[in-house]
Design a protein around this motif. Sequence first.
Motif, PDB file in Angstrom:
ATOM      1  N   ASN A  52      49.268  25.881  37.745  1.00  0.00           N
ATOM      2  CA  ASN A  52      48.562  26.395  36.875  1.00  0.00           C
ATOM      3  C   ASN A  52      47.323  26.772  37.690  1.00  0.00           C
ATOM      4  O   ASN A  52      46.213  27.411  37.393  1.00  0.00           O
ATOM      5  N   ARG A  53      47.547  26.475  39.250  1.00  0.00           N
ATOM      6  CA  ARG A  53      46.596  25.920  40.090  1.00  0.00           C
ATOM      7  C   ARG A  53      44.928  25.200  39.736  1.00  0.00           C
ATOM      8  O   ARG A  53      44.196  25.471  40.198  1.00  0.00           O
ATOM      9  N   TYR A  63      55.027  32.516  41.747  1.00  0.00           N
ATOM     10  CA  TYR A  63      55.041  34.185  40.530  1.00  0.00           C
ATOM     11  C   TYR A  63      54.840  33.970  39.190  1.00  0.00           C
ATOM     12  O   TYR A  63      56.512  33.783  38.843  1.00  0.00           O
ATOM     13  N   LEU A  64      54.378  34.687  38.274  1.00  0.00           N
ATOM     14  CA  LEU A  64      54.413  34.669  37.157  1.00  0.00           C
ATOM     15  C   LEU A  64      55.016  36.578  36.545  1.00  0.00           C
ATOM     16  O   LEU A  64      53.987  36.973  36.723  1.00  0.00           O
ATOM     17  N   THR A  69      50.381  34.376  41.742  1.00  0.00           N
ATOM     18  CA  THR A  69      49.511  33.914  40.894  1.00  0.00           C
ATOM     19  C   THR A  69      47.755  33.757  42.118  1.00  0.00           C
ATOM     20  O   THR A  69      47.179  33.083  41.215  1.00  0.00           O
ATOM     21  N   LEU A  72      46.134  35.684  40.867  1.00  0.00           N
ATOM     22  CA  LEU A  72      45.217  36.083  39.578  1.00  0.00           C
ATOM     23  C   LEU A  72      43.964  35.393  39.645  1.00  0.00           C
ATOM     24  O   LEU A  72      43.400  34.222  40.482  1.00  0.00           O
ATOM     25  N   LEU A  77      44.831  32.856  34.762  1.00  0.00           N
ATOM     26  CA  LEU A  77      46.134  32.202  34.919  1.00  0.00           C
ATOM     27  C   LEU A  77      46.801  31.277  33.848  1.00  0.00           C
ATOM     28  O   LEU A  77      47.085  31.037  33.965  1.00  0.00           O
TER      29      LEU A  77
END
Lengths: 236, 266
Positions: A52-53, A63-64, A69, A72, A77
Motif C-alpha cells: 500500500n506504499r 500491480y493492483l 501501483t 496510482l 491506493l
Amino acid sequence: MREKIRVSGLRYAVGEGAEILKGVDAEVPGGRITAVVGPSGAGKSTLLRAINRLIEPTGGEVYLDGEPTSALDPLELRRRVGMVFQLPALFGATVGDAVLYGARLAGRDADAGRLLAMVGLDPSLAGRHPDALSVGQQQRVSMARALALEPEALLLDEPTSALDEGARDVVEALILDLNGRLGLTIILVSHALDQVGRVADRVVVLAAGRSEGGWGREEFFSGEGERARRLISGRP
Amino acid sequence: MGNTETIFSALLTLGLVAVAVALSLYEGLDLERDIGVAVVRSFAQLAAMGYAIDYVFGLESLAAVALLLTGMVLFAGWTSARRAQGVPRAFAVAAGAIGVAAVATLGLLLLLRVVPPTARYLIPLGGMVIGNAMNTASLTLTRIRDDLAQGRPAVEAALALGATSRQAVAPVLKTALQRAMIPLIDSTKTAGIVFLPGAMVGMIIAGADPLEAARLQIVVLYMLLGSVSVSAILAGLLSYRFFFTKRHQLRAARPAAGQRGDPPAG
C-alpha cells in the motif's frame, strides 16, 4: 482465479543499508485469504507496507488489478487497499470518531454503528472512549475503520499477535466472515502456522527478503510444503 | 567613560561563582567544569556583545544594526539546529523560523511606532526576540522529532487510512506547538506578580521611571508572545514535511551507527 494483487521483483532498502526485500514475487488471488509466512526478519511487514506504499520500493512493482501501483495516487491506493496493524493505534475522542477517521477525510458518509456491528461489536460502544475498550475490541475497531473506506483488499499485519487466545479466535472468525460475506481479498502476515491452517486459502513463504514460493493450503500442509515449513520453523 | 572598568568590575561577582564551585566540590556534584565553561563563555560573549553594541551605536547606521541582528539569527539557528539533531535541514528551518519571527515582530513595532528606529531599542529588543524564538524553535523541533519516532504507529495508521502527511502529523504538530509556547504564556501570566521581568529590572536599576519601565516591559512581553508563536508555527510547518516523502510516506528514522534501519523487517 482472478489475480487481485501481483508483486513482481520487489526490492526495498533504507538508504545505503542492507536490502530488506531482495526481489519478492507473489500472486494474490481475488476474494481469497493469502497468508504471508516466514521467520522473523524475513521482510513480511515490509512487504505489506510496500503493497500500500507506506514505503517506497527501491525496485520492482506491485500491480493492483493489473495496474502498476507506482502510477496510482498513494492516498487513493491506500483507500482501496486497507491495512490493519499489530497494534490498533486508535485516534479520536470516541470509538465512533476512530471508526470514521478515514471515511471523513475522504468525504464519505459512513455509519459507525453499522461498521461496529460488522466487526461484531455493540454499536452503543460508539460513544465510549477508545481506551475504555479491551485490546481485542480495539483491534476490531481498527478493522472497522479500515472497512469504513469500503476497500477492495485488506492487509493484516499480525493482527492477533498482541491478543490473548479468546480475542484471537474472535478476530480469526471475523477475518473468515469478512472474506466470506464481502468477498474481500485478504493478505494476512502471520508467524503462527496453526493460524495459517485455520484461516488461509493460500500460503506465500518469505525468507531473508526473498520469496520461496506459493502453495494452496492443502499442498502447503502436505508433503509438498514440507521444505517450506522447515524453512519457517528454522529447523534444517 | 570608563567602559572597561565597568565591565571588569563585574568580575568582582566571581565571588558568588566561587560559592557555586565550592558547593559543587563539597557535594561532589561534578559541575565545576561546566560552571567554569559557563562563566568564561558568558563573560567573553557578553563583553564582546557590549563592545559590539557600543560600536554599532557609534556608527548610527541602521544597516549595521541589521547586520548585527542577522548574525544573531544565524548563531541562534545554528544553536537550535545542534539541539535538534536528527531533524532534517534543521539549520535552515530554525534560522528561517527565528529570522521571520524577528523581522515580523520588530517590523510591527517599528511600523506602529511603538519604538523608535534606533540601535538603542532595536538591538536589545532584537536580542530578546531572537533568544526566545530560538528556544521555541529548539523545543518545537525536538518535540516533533521525538513524537514522530515514538508515535510512528499512529502516524502510519493515519496514512494507511488515506490521510495526507499534513493530516497524519496534525496531532504531533499540535502537541509540539503547545509544549513550545506554554512556558512563555505562563511566565507572561505571572509577570509582575511572581517575578519582575529582566528588561523592567534593568530599567529600574538604571534609573528609569517605573511606569515607563512597565510600559516597555508590556511591549516586550507582547512582542515575545508574537515572536514565539511565529517561530513555533514556522518551525513546525517547515520541518514536518522533511520527515515525509512527497508520496505521503513517513521516512525511515535515520539509523544511528551500528543500528539497523527502520522499519523492522518481520
